[in-house]
Design an enzyme around this catalytic site. Structure first.
Site, PDB file in Angstrom:
ATOM      1  N   ASP A  24      -1.086  -3.468  12.051  1.00 13.54           N
ATOM      2  CA  ASP A  24       0.028  -3.682  11.089  1.00 13.54           C
ATOM      3  C   ASP A  24       1.310  -4.291  11.680  1.00 13.54           C
ATOM      4  OD1 ASP A  24      -1.866  -2.368   9.616  1.00 13.54           O
ATOM      5  OD2 ASP A  24      -0.619  -0.671   9.046  1.00 13.54           O
ATOM      6  N   LYS A 126      -6.168  -3.378   4.886  1.00 10.72           N
ATOM      7  CA  LYS A 126      -6.444  -1.964   4.588  1.00 10.72           C
ATOM      8  C   LYS A 126      -5.436  -1.432   3.575  1.00 10.72           C
ATOM      9  CE  LYS A 126      -3.917  -0.287   8.677  1.00 10.72           C
ATOM     10  NZ  LYS A 126      -2.885   0.520   8.026  1.00 10.72           N
ATOM     11  N   CYS A 159       0.328   4.768  10.912  1.00  5.70           N
ATOM     12  CA  CYS A 159      -0.950   4.033  10.882  1.00  5.70           C
ATOM     13  C   CYS A 159      -1.684   4.057  12.215  1.00  5.70           C
ATOM     14  CB  CYS A 159      -0.712   2.615  10.376  1.00  5.70           C
ATOM     15  SG  CYS A 159      -0.265   2.634   8.627  1.00  5.70           S
TER      16      CYS A 159
END
Ligand code: C5J
Length: 218
Positions: A24, A126, A159
């Site tokens: 990310d 995701k 995450c």
């Protein structure tokens, strides 16, 4: 076997069964003036990972080991965003400085310029915090015979942690690189890293990227 000095002890890996995960590193989280900063966060806490990650990517790309990037986000109609996530994140899908926040195809959803994936690198989109939830990640890793993951990216306690926990439960050995993961909150960064290596490496190992780069450049 290549071995890296790590906590709680040496991390052994081989070039055939190890992949790099870059979680990310998206403009929405990292760019000044973007979504992350609009929540009152100090993006400098995340941006300090960019230099180390660039150096790691350069070294990793000289090997045959796979690189997998992830992006957190949703379809434009939000059909993959659970109502509970939207209730606690009502900005998702709303217009922001870099397009609709955390929406696939928007400028802010994509990876920062400095770490853009190469054509041969996989990008996994995701909808959750963990990279295994509702994605093909496990299938991709199994196909490539991957047993170990070097985990980097943001944010450490959200995450990155969720992904490491998911990976650990699926039998992967995870090395988290302290200088290549970032949290908006220094205390979460510290605690998040400690939690991974505690109790004999309950979720995995923690090391610094120069030690790993030295090993893969041998
Ligand atoms: C967050 C992430 N912090 N990539 N996402 O919401 O950690």
């Amino acid at each position: 076997m290549p071995t890296v000095d790590a906590q709680p002890g040496p991390f052994e890996f081989d070039l055939d069964t190890t992949a790099l995960l870059v979680i990310d590193m998206q403009r929405d989280f990292l760019l000044p003036g973007g979504f992350g900063e609009s929540l009152g966060n100090d993006v400098a806490q995340l941006r300090r990972t960019i230099g180390p990650l660039r150096r790691l990517l350069e070294a990793w790309r000289a090997t045959s080991m796979p690189i997998i990037h992830t992006r957190e986000g949703h379809k434009p109609d939000l059909s993959d965003c659970p109502p509970a996530k939207l209730r606690r994140g009502p900005m998702i899908g709303q217009p922001g400085t870099f397009g609709k926040i955390l929406i696939q195809g928007e400028y802010g959803h994509d990876i920062i310029d400095e770490l853009q994936p190469l054509e041969n690198e996989v990008v996994v989109d995701k909808p959750g915090k963990g990279a295994f939830y509702a994605t093909d990640l496990e299938e991709i890793l199994t196909k490539d015979g991957i047993e170990r993951l070097v985990v980097t990216g943001v944010t450490t306690e959200v995450c990155v942690h969720t992904t490491v926990r998911e990976a650990n439960d699926r039998g992967y050995e995870c090395l988290v690189l302290a200088d290549c993961v970032g949290s908006y909150f220094p205390e979460f960064q510290q605690a998040g890293l400690k939690m991974i290596a505690a109790q004999g490496g309950i979720f995995g190992w923690v090391a610094e990227s120069p030690a790993l780069i030295e090993e893969i450049a041998r």
